[in-house]
Write an enzyme that holds these catalytic residues in place. Structure first.
Site, short mmCIF file in Angstrom:
data_model
loop_
_atom_site.label_atom_id
_atom_site.label_comp_id
_atom_site.label_asym_id
_atom_site.label_seq_id
_atom_site.Cartn_x
_atom_site.Cartn_y
_atom_site.Cartn_z
N ARG A 208 -42.52 -41.34 40.12
CA ARG A 208 -42.92 -40.78 41.41
C ARG A 208 -43.84 -39.58 41.19
NH1 ARG A 208 -39.38 -42.16 45.77
NH2 ARG A 208 -40.82 -40.93 47.01
N HIS B 174 -29.85 -24.68 79.59
CA HIS B 174 -29.88 -25.57 78.43
C HIS B 174 -28.51 -26.08 78.00
CE1 HIS B 174 -33.97 -24.16 78.28
NE2 HIS B 174 -33.61 -22.95 77.88
N ARG C 76 -34.62 -26.73 72.99
CA ARG C 76 -35.83 -27.53 72.70
C ARG C 76 -35.60 -29.03 72.87
NH1 ARG C 76 -38.81 -25.12 67.53
NH2 ARG C 76 -40.38 -26.56 68.29
N PRO D 145 -30.72 -25.75 62.47
CA PRO D 145 -29.45 -25.92 61.74
C PRO D 145 -29.63 -26.87 60.55
CG PRO D 145 -29.21 -26.48 64.08
CD PRO D 145 -30.68 -26.31 63.81
N GLU D 146 -29.17 -26.47 59.39
CA GLU D 146 -29.22 -27.34 58.22
C GLU D 146 -27.81 -27.83 57.91
OE1 GLU D 146 -32.01 -27.05 55.21
OE2 GLU D 146 -33.13 -25.39 56.05
#
Ligand code: ZN
Length: 271
Positions: free
Chosen positions: A151, A90, A109, A2-3
């Site tokens: 950078r 789960h 997970r 999931p983002e």
């Protein structure tokens, strides 16, 4: 995984079902997530949910005495279901509400997290060191340029650094760099300010579009057999390595950066 858009859509999906509702029970079936679920989470019993916020990919369920912090990790999903819905494999954590609904976390997970910030004190510093929200006014023109100065790090790695800006995960970093015409390998400090400003605008557009698209799946958050948090999206480069660029038909290239897949058009994207 999931983002940010999935987590925001999750927030929008669960909020109407739990706001102002009192917690009746807290069920911990398996406390061994990324960090052990602390027993203090039981202190929300009897209290109503005041607000559901999001910071980066953390869901923050606000109570008068503190904040319940949820993270979906790699594989977590959250649903609001009826209390008699059978427990599946789960299903590690339930918040049972007095009105008979249950907020249930499933995480195969177990990289997700359930934590308690008593009086909102963030002892682990999970939230304090984060960069600005990409959809906020703090992420504005000039910001990326000032942070990128001197950078040498590749722009894609730079964008995915939560200390710079939160919530630009691998999928959205790929998509935004393609739309901005910037190679993922370009050195952050070498990119002109104007191009970084354009990238800033595109990141906001890409994330907003994904949230809007996910809005069509809001009902899935209340369906026991739904797959909340993983909605179909129209992506231009991510997952399309070897296929023709939608702009110029050049074959899309793929490299690994920081152990993540970067897909780009060698013709449309420049250093
Ligand atoms: Zn192209």
């Amino acid at each position: 995984m999931p983002e940010l858009p999935e987590v925001e859509v999750c927030r929008l999906g669960i909020t109407p079902h739990i706001i102002a509702q009192n917690v009746a029970q807290v069920i911990i079936r398996n406390s061994q997530l990324r960090w052990p679920i602390p027993e203090e989470v039981r202190s929300v019993i009897g209290l109503p949910v005041l607000k559901v916020d999001r910071r980066a990919k953390y869901l923050l369920i606000r109570f008068s005495t503190g904040t319940l912090l949820l993270h979906l990790g790699m594989s977590g999903t959250i649903r609001v279901i009826e209390q008699d819905t059978p427990v599946a494999k789960h299903d590690h954590f339930d918040l049972v509400f007095q009105h008979g609904k249950v907020l249930r976390l499933n995480d195969s997970r177990r990289f997700g997290a359930v934590l308690w910030l008593a009086n909102d004190v963030d002892e682990q510093g999970l939230l304090t060191k984060l960069g600005p929200e990409p959809l906020s006014d703090d992420f504005a023109h000039g910001y990326l340029f000032s942070k990128a100065k001197n950078r040498k790090v590749p722009i894609k790695t730079f964008l995915m650094n939560n200390h710079i800006v939160v919530g630009v995960g691998n999928i959205y970093a790929n998509e935004a760099l393609f739309q901005a015409g910037i190679l993922p390998t370009a050195k952050a400090g070498d990119i002109m300010e104007q191009r970084l400003n354009k990238l800033t605008d595109i990141i906001k557009l890409v994330l907003s579009a994904a949230i809007a698209q996910g809005g069509t799946t809001l009902k899935d958050f209340t369906q026991a057999d739904g797959r909340p948090g993983y909605f179909e999206q129209s992506l231009m480069v991510y997952g399309r390595a070897g296929l023709p660029c939608i702009n110029c038909q050049t074959k899309l290239d793929e490299i690994r950066q920081a152990n993540r897949s970067s897909v780009f058009c060698p013709n449309c994207q420049k250093d």
